[in-house]
Scaffold this active site. Sequence first.
Site, short mmCIF file in Angstrom:
data_model
loop_
_atom_site.label_atom_id
_atom_site.label_comp_id
_atom_site.label_asym_id
_atom_site.label_seq_id
_atom_site.Cartn_x
_atom_site.Cartn_y
_atom_site.Cartn_z
N HIS A 1 -11.51 -5.47 8.90
CA HIS A 1 -12.22 -5.45 7.50
C HIS A 1 -13.22 -4.56 7.77
O HIS A 1 -14.20 -4.73 6.92
CB HIS A 1 -12.31 -6.68 6.93
N GLU B 1 0.93 -1.26 0.00
CA GLU B 1 -0.08 0.02 0.05
C GLU B 1 0.90 1.36 -0.15
O GLU B 1 0.22 2.31 -0.58
CB GLU B 1 -0.83 0.01 1.19
#
Lengths: 321, 349
Positions: A125, A58
């Site tokens: 999540h 990322e």
Amino acid sequence: MAITYLDAIREAQSRALEEDENVYIYGQDVAAFGGAFKATKGLSERFPGRVIDAPISEDAIVGSAVGAAIEGMRPIIEMQFADFSSIGFNQIINQSATQFWRTGVPCPITIRLPSGGTEGSGPFHSQSLESIYAHYPGLIVMTPATVEDAYGMLLEAIRIDDPVIFCEHKLLYYHLKADELPKTILPVGKARIARAGRHATVVACSAMVHEALRAARELAEEGWQIEVVDLRSAKPIDTDTILASVARTGRLLAVSESFPWGGLTAEVVSRVSAEGFHLLDAPPQRLNSKDTPIPYHPNLWRAHRPTWQTIAAATRNLIQL
Amino acid sequence: MPHTTPSVASAASVDAEKNRERFVSAFRWMLLARTFEDKIAALYRAGKIVGGVYLGRGQEAFSAALGMQLDQKHGDVFAGLIRDQAGRMAFGEPLLDSARTYLGSAEGPMRGRDGNIHRGRPLRGMPAMISHLGAMISVVNGMLMAKRFRGRTDVVGGATIGDGGTSTGAFHEGLNQAAVERLPLVVAVADNQFAYSTATEHQYACENLVDRAIGYGVRGYRIDGTDLEACLEAFAEAIERARRGEGPQMVVGKLLRLAGHGEHDDARYIPPDLRDKPFGGDCLPLARERLLDEKWLSQDELDELVTTTQESVDEAVARAQSEPDPNPFRESWHALATKHLAEGTLPAD
Ligand SMILES: Cc1ncc(C[n+]2csc(CCOP(=O)(O)OP(=O)(O)O)c2C)c(N)n1
């Protein structure tokens, strides 16, 4: 034919790719696979070479987007889940957000964050990070609550010459539907009165708008008219629209799915208190998730986040203050 | 220049001439960087510089050899860090940009918003470093990806890093990303034996950082970073290979930081005998000796060069010092290009 919130996100990207050759999509599993949520399904075939699978990096994903933006590209970054943007946090807040201010070179990147809780997703999540990113100068943070806004605001995000954090709610992906894509939308930066009322104002964004609307319907049966303001963007906050609403209702409840310490609801309450103290008939209230990581089990998860039931309860309480 | 052009130039003598030119040119950048940084260090000690001063002393050869052999006009990129005064100028950063940024001039590229080594001109292939080590590698990758989108695959991006910076996740992600995308990236790792006060044994456990190259699938080079000629050769090859499409190249130069971490740091933790050990030398006098030995420059020419270099540094610094400081009342206090979406703008805006 019904169009879902997720379809709208895919269609907006497709249109952006079509309209501007500087647009490309970069993220994990976004190419042939079409993304973890299928938000880019079919796009790599339609736009060969412009939808690129990234390694699980990322930091480098966002860093490279900044470099490409310097060169005039308009990258769309898909984070697989908002939660993993923490690994790209440095590049987002220190590289992308400071680029224009430091160098005068614009940094038009769009970072899509599949956000918010769903049953069974657990601590890693499920996060809603709009408050974190809104804290940093140099970023625009969008939190669309409708299919129309998912489409129109994403198109706008890609056209904007600044880094945009685009918080799209996973709970809305499949369930929220519209008949067609919008021709125009309200300008970015403007909040929307999602339901008019006169007894209290509930300010919310993203999935919480729908919980607030359901709570308002519930309270309508009890005789209370609740105004629901859909913020649409967490940064900028449309303070004028909120103040105008509070001027009508005299009462404010700010709702958000993110954690309770500080953040979007605190910002809304603080602005209304500072600029609209004279409009208030009762102390302004906030409702957030609980101050724990986000639980996995549905029983715990439902109790952790604000829901229409807890919003209704908080609003009843507010009306009686 | 005292040299004669042979009437029939053999390949070897053309090479020798190129070699001489390249060496002399690199030496000029090294000398300019050293002269400028000595001046900035003096100004720092006199309290005339706001913020930290970090010098590239001892690393000029390694840095200049990369910066100089990249081609700014062609579209190449150079992302220098705190020890790259020489490389930045050799790549094409105007001396005045450096002087203005150190002295906080409102006329400088950073306009007082950022300072000292944190400067650049992104549209001219010089992204402005952020402090976070390792973060610039992927930015260069992105610049190269953008150029590739537009059909330019013959441009090269140079990025520098220290031994300490190689321990970051960002560096790993960036180099791996470049390798996966087969980007024309040349990474210069200046292993100067220290990261602030930390010796390399606490930084990495491989024998030499170049051992990592194979793990990333990139070509590695291991050189003596104090030897200008070795630096020039290695970077020439690395740049050429990257330009030809052979993917990322990683050049590891061993040398010694000949200054404190910053000018606030007396670096007492560096054992003095390291200077007498291999890689502990100062590249600048080493290059000067070589120049004189080879008669690539005469003593007179060298003296002249030193004088004119000092003059140009003094001139740039004097000019930057005479320029206006940034004015907080003229500053537009928002950070967005999209002005109408900015929060907290001043009424004057
Ligand atoms: C991510 C990060 N952590 C810490 C720092 C603070 N810092 C600045 S320079 C430095 C040492 C860098 O050492 P090295 O990479 O070997 O480069 P050198 O200074 O030796 O050229 C440190 C720790 C930083 N800039 N970035």
